[in-house]
Design an enzyme around this catalytic site. Structure first.
Site, mmCIF file in Angstrom:
data_model
loop_
_atom_site.group_PDB
_atom_site.id
_atom_site.type_symbol
_atom_site.label_atom_id
_atom_site.label_comp_id
_atom_site.label_asym_id
_atom_site.label_seq_id
_atom_site.Cartn_x
_atom_site.Cartn_y
_atom_site.Cartn_z
ATOM 1 N N SER A 166 0.864 -1.174 0.000
ATOM 2 C CA SER A 166 0.000 0.000 0.000
ATOM 3 C C SER A 166 0.902 1.226 0.000
ATOM 4 O O SER A 166 2.092 1.118 0.295
ATOM 5 C CB SER A 166 -0.839 -0.006 1.293
ATOM 6 O OG SER A 166 -1.507 1.224 1.486
ATOM 7 N N TYR A 208 -1.506 -0.922 10.538
ATOM 8 C CA TYR A 208 -1.585 -1.162 9.088
ATOM 9 C C TYR A 208 -0.255 -0.799 8.428
ATOM 10 O O TYR A 208 0.261 -1.556 7.607
ATOM 11 C CB TYR A 208 -2.739 -0.343 8.500
ATOM 12 C CG TYR A 208 -3.044 -0.653 7.045
ATOM 13 C CD1 TYR A 208 -3.501 -1.911 6.665
ATOM 14 C CD2 TYR A 208 -2.904 0.321 6.061
ATOM 15 C CE1 TYR A 208 -3.788 -2.192 5.340
ATOM 16 C CE2 TYR A 208 -3.194 0.052 4.735
ATOM 17 C CZ TYR A 208 -3.637 -1.213 4.380
ATOM 18 O OH TYR A 208 -3.921 -1.492 3.056
#
Ligand SMILES: NC(=O)c1ccc[n+]([C@@H]2O[C@H](COP(=O)([O-])OP(=O)(O)OC[C@H]3O[C@@H](n4cnc5c(N)ncnc54)[C@H](O)[C@@H]3O)[C@@H](O)[C@H]2O)c1
Length: 308
Positions: free
Chosen positions: A149, A162
Site C-alpha cells: 500500500s 496497518y
C-alpha cells in the site's frame, strides 16, 4: 515474464476488489486464474461472474494465515489449471477507524487487533511465499506480486498497525526480489493509494470473527467506507499485469503521493550526519552486506514503469 498467455496465476483476496481486478486483467491477457479468498460465498459469486465471460477459473477457499491450508490450495489449483507461474499475495485487512472518522491510535489499539492485522497482512504473505516459491524454483521461473500500500511507504499517525504490516510487506518483497532474481522469479510490490473496493466491510468482517479485536474500545469501528471517489480496481489489475510483463519492482498506481514519499526520504537522508563514534565507520565488508543490487538496477532502468 513477457509471455503470460496460457500461464496460471494464483491470486489471494480475489473474491472482490483489487484481487478480482487482477483476475479480470489476467484473463483478458489469456491467463488461467485461481482465485482464493476466505469468504466462500463472495468467492463463488466472483467465480461465477468470471466464468460467465468464458474464462477458465478455479475458486479456492483459503485462509492465508494457515500454512497447511496454503499447501492444499496450491495443490488444488495446480491440479485444475496446471503449474502456477504467477502468485499474487493480495488478501489483506485494514485496522479500521471509528464511524466519525477518528483513527485508532497505537496506544488505544486492542492487542488482538494488532495481532490480526500483522497475522493476515504479514504472515499471510510470508505463508504464500513459503508455499509457492519452491514450486516456482523447481519450474525454473515465475513472478510474485505482493500487495502492500502507499501505507507501506509513508506512515501517518492513526494507521500504525496497518503501516507496520505494509512496511513489512515492502521490506520482505525487497529482500525476496534479491533472493529470487537468480532463480528467474520476478518480484513486484504493489503500493496503491485509494481503490474502490469493499475493504472497509471485508476488514470489519474479519474483526468480527476475531475474539477481542474490538475489546475495550469506547465506540464500535466503522463497517462502511466513506463515499469519496477511488480508483477502479480493474485499472490497478491492468497495471499489475503490465508490471509482471515488464518485471517492475515497485508498482505505483497513484503518482499524487510522490511528494509524501519524497518528504519521508528527505527526512531520513537529513538524519545522516557524523559517526556516533568519531573516527569509526563500518568497513565495506560489513556495509556491503546491506546492499540490495535490485535498488540500483531498478533506478538504472529509470524504472520506466509500464503504464499499460
Ligand atoms: N482499497 C484500497 O484503497 C487499498 C489501498 C492500498 C492497499 N490495499 C490493499 O489491497 C489488498 C486488497 O484489498 P481490497 O481493497 O481489494 O479489498 P477487498 O475487501 O476487496 O479484498 C480483500 C480480500 O481479502 C480477503 N481476506 C481477508 N482476510 C483473509 C484471509 N485470512 N485469507 C484469505 N482471504 C482473506 C477478504 O475476504 C477480501 O475479499 C489488501 O491487501 C489491501 O491492504 C487496498
Amino acid at each position: 515474464m513477457r509471455d503470460v498467455s496460457g500461464r496460471t496465476a494464483f491470486i489471494t483476496g480475489a473474491a472482490g476488489g483489487i484481487g478480482l481486478g487482477m483476475a479480470r486483467a489476467f484473463i483478458a491477457a489469456g491467463m488461467r486464474v485461481a482465485i482464493a479468498d476466505i469468504n466462500a460465498d463472495k468467492l463463488a459469486a466472483a467465480a461465477e461472474s468470471l466464468r460467465a465471460t468464458g474464462a477458465e477459473v478455479c475458486p479456492v477457499v483459503l485462509d492465508i494465515t494457515s500454512p497447511a491450508a496454503w499447501a492444499h490450495a496450491l495443490e488444488a489449483a495446480e491440479a485444475a489449471l496446471g503449474p502456477i507461474s504467477v502468485l499474487c499475495n493480495n488478501a489483506g485487512i485494514g485496522q479500521g477507524r471509528f464511524p466519525d472518522g477518528r483513527p485508532i491510535e497505537l496506544a488505544e489499539m486492542p492487542e488482538a487487533l494488532w495481532h490480526l492485522v500483522i497475522d493476515i497482512n504479514v504472515h499471510g504473505t510470508f505463508n504464500g511465499i513459503r508455499a509457492a516459491a519452491p514450486r516456482m524454483k523447481a519450474q525454473g521461473g515465475g513472478h510474485i506480486v505482493n500487495t502492500a500500500s502507499m501505507a507501506g511507504l509513508v506512515s501517518p499517525g492513526g494507521l500504525g498497525a496497518y503501516c507496520a504490516s505494509k512496511y513489512a510487506v515492502v521490506g520482505l518483497s525487497e529482500a525476496l526480489r534479491a533472493e529470487l532474481a537468480p532463480h528467474n522469479i520476478g518480484v513486484s510490490v504493489l503500493c496503491p493509494g485509494g481503490v474502490r473496493t469493499d475493504f472497509v466491510a471485508s476488514s470489519a468482517e474479519r474483526r468480527a470473527a476475531t475474539p477481542g479485536a474490538e475489546e475495550g474500545m469506547a465506540q464500535p469501528l466503522a463497517t462502511r467506507a466513506d463515499p469519496a471517489p477511488r480508483m477502479d480496481p480493474l485499472n490497478v489489475g491492468h497495471r499489475v499485469l503490465a508490471a509482471i510483463r515488464n518485471d517492475d519492482f515497485y508498482i505505483i498506481t497513484h503518482p499524487e503521493y510522490r511528494g509524501l514519499v519524497d518528504e519521508r526520504i528527505a527526512a531520513i537522508t537529513a538524519a545522516f550526519g557524523p559517526s556516533a563514534q568519531p573516527g569509526y565507520i563500518d568497513p565495506p565488508i560489513v556495509t556491503d552486506r546491506s546492499r540490495n543490487p535490485e535498488y540500483a538496477r531498478a533506478a538504472a532502468r529509470g524504472q520506466e514503469p509500464s503504464h499499460g
